[in-house]
Design a protein around this motif. Structure first.
Motif, short mmCIF file in Angstrom:
data_model
loop_
_atom_site.label_atom_id
_atom_site.label_comp_id
_atom_site.label_asym_id
_atom_site.label_seq_id
_atom_site.Cartn_x
_atom_site.Cartn_y
_atom_site.Cartn_z
N GLY A 71 0.89 -1.35 -0.08
CA GLY A 71 0.15 0.13 0.06
C GLY A 71 0.73 1.21 -0.09
N ALA A 72 2.06 1.28 0.21
CA ALA A 72 3.03 2.23 0.20
C ALA A 72 3.08 3.08 -1.22
CB ALA A 72 4.30 2.04 0.71
N ALA A 73 3.33 4.36 -1.21
CA ALA A 73 3.62 5.10 -2.59
C ALA A 73 5.08 4.91 -2.79
CB ALA A 73 3.24 6.61 -2.16
N ILE A 74 5.18 4.08 -3.80
CA ILE A 74 6.86 4.08 -4.04
C ILE A 74 7.47 4.93 -4.97
CG2 ILE A 74 8.35 2.28 -4.87
CD1 ILE A 74 6.17 0.01 -4.31
N ARG A 75 8.52 5.63 -4.47
CA ARG A 75 9.23 6.52 -5.48
C ARG A 75 10.45 5.80 -6.24
NH1 ARG A 75 10.02 11.73 -1.08
NH2 ARG A 75 7.57 11.61 -0.04
N VAL A 76 10.04 5.79 -7.36
CA VAL A 76 11.14 5.13 -8.27
C VAL A 76 12.18 6.06 -8.49
CG1 VAL A 76 11.49 3.94 -10.70
CG2 VAL A 76 9.61 3.30 -9.07
N ASP A 77 13.62 5.45 -8.39
CA ASP A 77 14.71 6.14 -8.90
C ASP A 77 15.82 5.20 -9.31
OD1 ASP A 77 17.35 7.83 -8.66
OD2 ASP A 77 16.28 9.20 -6.95
N ASP A 78 15.98 5.67 -10.65
CA ASP A 78 17.12 4.62 -11.23
C ASP A 78 18.39 4.84 -10.69
OD1 ASP A 78 17.88 7.03 -12.45
OD2 ASP A 78 17.19 6.62 -14.38
N ARG A 79 18.75 5.82 -9.69
CA ARG A 79 20.23 5.60 -9.27
C ARG A 79 20.39 4.70 -8.26
NH1 ARG A 79 20.28 11.72 -6.87
NH2 ARG A 79 18.14 11.31 -6.56
N LEU A 80 19.17 3.96 -7.99
CA LEU A 80 19.29 2.78 -7.09
C LEU A 80 19.65 1.28 -7.72
CD1 LEU A 80 16.39 3.86 -4.52
CD2 LEU A 80 18.88 3.57 -3.93
N ARG A 81 19.68 1.48 -9.20
CA ARG A 81 20.05 0.41 -9.75
C ARG A 81 21.34 -0.40 -9.61
NH1 ARG A 81 18.77 0.65 -16.20
NH2 ARG A 81 16.35 1.10 -16.49
N GLU A 82 21.25 -1.69 -10.19
CA GLU A 82 22.40 -2.50 -9.90
C GLU A 82 23.56 -1.97 -10.83
OE1 GLU A 82 24.22 -4.22 -8.16
OE2 GLU A 82 23.42 -6.21 -8.07
N LEU A 83 24.64 -2.51 -10.57
CA LEU A 83 25.67 -2.60 -11.26
C LEU A 83 25.47 -2.97 -12.86
CD1 LEU A 83 28.98 -2.28 -12.24
CD2 LEU A 83 29.15 -4.87 -11.18
N ARG A 84 25.68 -2.28 -13.87
CA ARG A 84 25.43 -2.54 -15.09
C ARG A 84 26.72 -3.57 -15.77
NH1 ARG A 84 23.91 1.08 -20.33
NH2 ARG A 84 23.16 -0.52 -21.70
N PHE A 85 26.69 -4.82 -16.02
CA PHE A 85 27.73 -5.75 -16.45
C PHE A 85 27.95 -5.70 -17.68
CE2 PHE A 85 26.19 -7.74 -12.38
CZ PHE A 85 27.75 -7.97 -11.73
N GLY A 86 27.29 -4.82 -18.57
CA GLY A 86 27.70 -4.63 -20.11
C GLY A 86 27.57 -5.92 -20.73
N LYS A 87 28.70 -6.42 -21.26
CA LYS A 87 28.43 -7.60 -22.14
C LYS A 87 28.18 -8.95 -21.45
CE LYS A 87 33.38 -8.94 -23.40
NZ LYS A 87 34.21 -9.06 -24.59
N TYR A 88 28.26 -8.90 -20.26
CA TYR A 88 28.21 -9.80 -19.42
C TYR A 88 26.84 -10.18 -18.69
CZ TYR A 88 33.40 -9.88 -19.74
OH TYR A 88 34.59 -9.90 -20.34
N GLU A 89 25.99 -9.39 -19.00
CA GLU A 89 24.59 -9.55 -18.52
C GLU A 89 24.02 -11.04 -18.96
OE1 GLU A 89 22.01 -6.58 -17.58
OE2 GLU A 89 23.96 -5.56 -16.90
N GLY A 90 23.59 -11.59 -18.19
CA GLY A 90 23.08 -12.87 -18.33
C GLY A 90 24.19 -13.94 -18.37
N ALA A 91 25.33 -13.62 -18.27
CA ALA A 91 26.25 -14.86 -18.05
C ALA A 91 26.54 -15.16 -16.66
CB ALA A 91 27.42 -14.14 -18.71
N GLY A 92 27.40 -16.19 -16.50
CA GLY A 92 27.84 -16.71 -15.28
C GLY A 92 29.55 -16.60 -15.35
N THR A 93 29.94 -16.62 -14.08
CA THR A 93 31.29 -16.66 -14.12
C THR A 93 32.01 -17.76 -14.90
OG1 THR A 93 31.38 -16.01 -11.72
CG2 THR A 93 33.37 -16.69 -12.53
N ASP A 94 31.64 -19.11 -14.90
CA ASP A 94 31.90 -20.14 -15.71
C ASP A 94 31.91 -19.83 -17.16
OD1 ASP A 94 32.60 -21.37 -13.29
OD2 ASP A 94 30.90 -22.74 -13.62
N ASP A 95 30.94 -18.93 -17.73
CA ASP A 95 30.88 -18.72 -18.94
C ASP A 95 31.86 -17.61 -19.51
OD1 ASP A 95 28.28 -19.88 -19.21
OD2 ASP A 95 27.45 -18.12 -18.41
#
Length: 202
Positions: A70-94
């Motif tokens: 029920g809370a009013a949520i204030r969205v702020d993209d500064r709270l995003r995760e680290l951007r992994f670049g070309k490794y998005e979706g990968a795992g360490t073994d990959d």
């Protein structure tokens, strides 16, 4: 007056379970994450906040929606995760045989992830700017594991050290829906609790 800030890592996704790096990829909560968020809601029941913030990524926003119903949520993209670049979706073994990966791992705090990613210093800077903008009061914010830990490194001069088999240089664990509580009084930050996840214990 003081700021009382509670930082919450989002609930688990199926990619977390598979060991895949999410970054800015907008993955939803999995069944485990939904259950974690509901347990968090029971833990937070009766608490009031002057503001509820969330990363704009759905796994964080959904955790906020379930965790503080029920809370009013204030969205702020500064709270995003680290951007992994070309490794998005990968795992360490990959990526273990990718020379770019090993170059980045020499100093992931200062070097951006290859292929359009970010450095941890850059993540810390945007979260720190967000935190500095907060007025006094009681605030809860839903973010991501690397992002929260990067902010704490800046606020409290925590070390970044290589961890064998782990892509991020953080020798401390942050559980999904784990609670970290900070205060700020007169510009000085204090860590009250880190990674409180008692609501997940059987």
């Amino acid at each position: 007056m003081s700021l009382h800030l509670t930082l919450v890592r989002h609930g688990a996704t199926d990619w977390n379970g598979a060991g895949r790096w999410q970054g800015w990829t907008d993955t939803p909560l999995g069944a485990v994450g939904e259950a974690q968020a509901r347990r968090l809601a029971a833990r937070l029941a009766g608490r009031t906040y002057d503001a509820v913030y969330s990363s704009d990524l759905v796994r964080a926003a959904r955790t906020a929606e379930l965790g503080v119903p029920g809370a009013a949520i204030r969205v702020d993209d500064r709270l995003r995760e680290l951007r992994f670049g070309k490794y998005e979706g990968a795992g360490t073994d990959d990526v273990l045989h990718d020379p770019d990966y090993h170059d980045w791992q020499r100093d992931p705090w200062n070097l951006p992830a290859p292929g359009g990613g970010e450095s941890l210093a850059g993540v810390a800077a945007r979260l720190h700017a967000w935190a500095q903008d907060l007025p006094d009061g009681r605030v809860i914010a839903f973010s991501h594991g690397a992002a929260i830990r990067a902010l704490l490194c800046v606020l409290f001069d925590w070390p970044t050290l290589p961890v064998p088999g782990y892509v991020l240089p953080f020798p401390y664990v942050l559980a999904h829906t784990g609670l970290t509580h900070l205060t700020r009084t007169g510009g000085r930050w204090t860590l009250v609790t880190y990674n409180d996840h008692a609501h997940l214990e059987e």
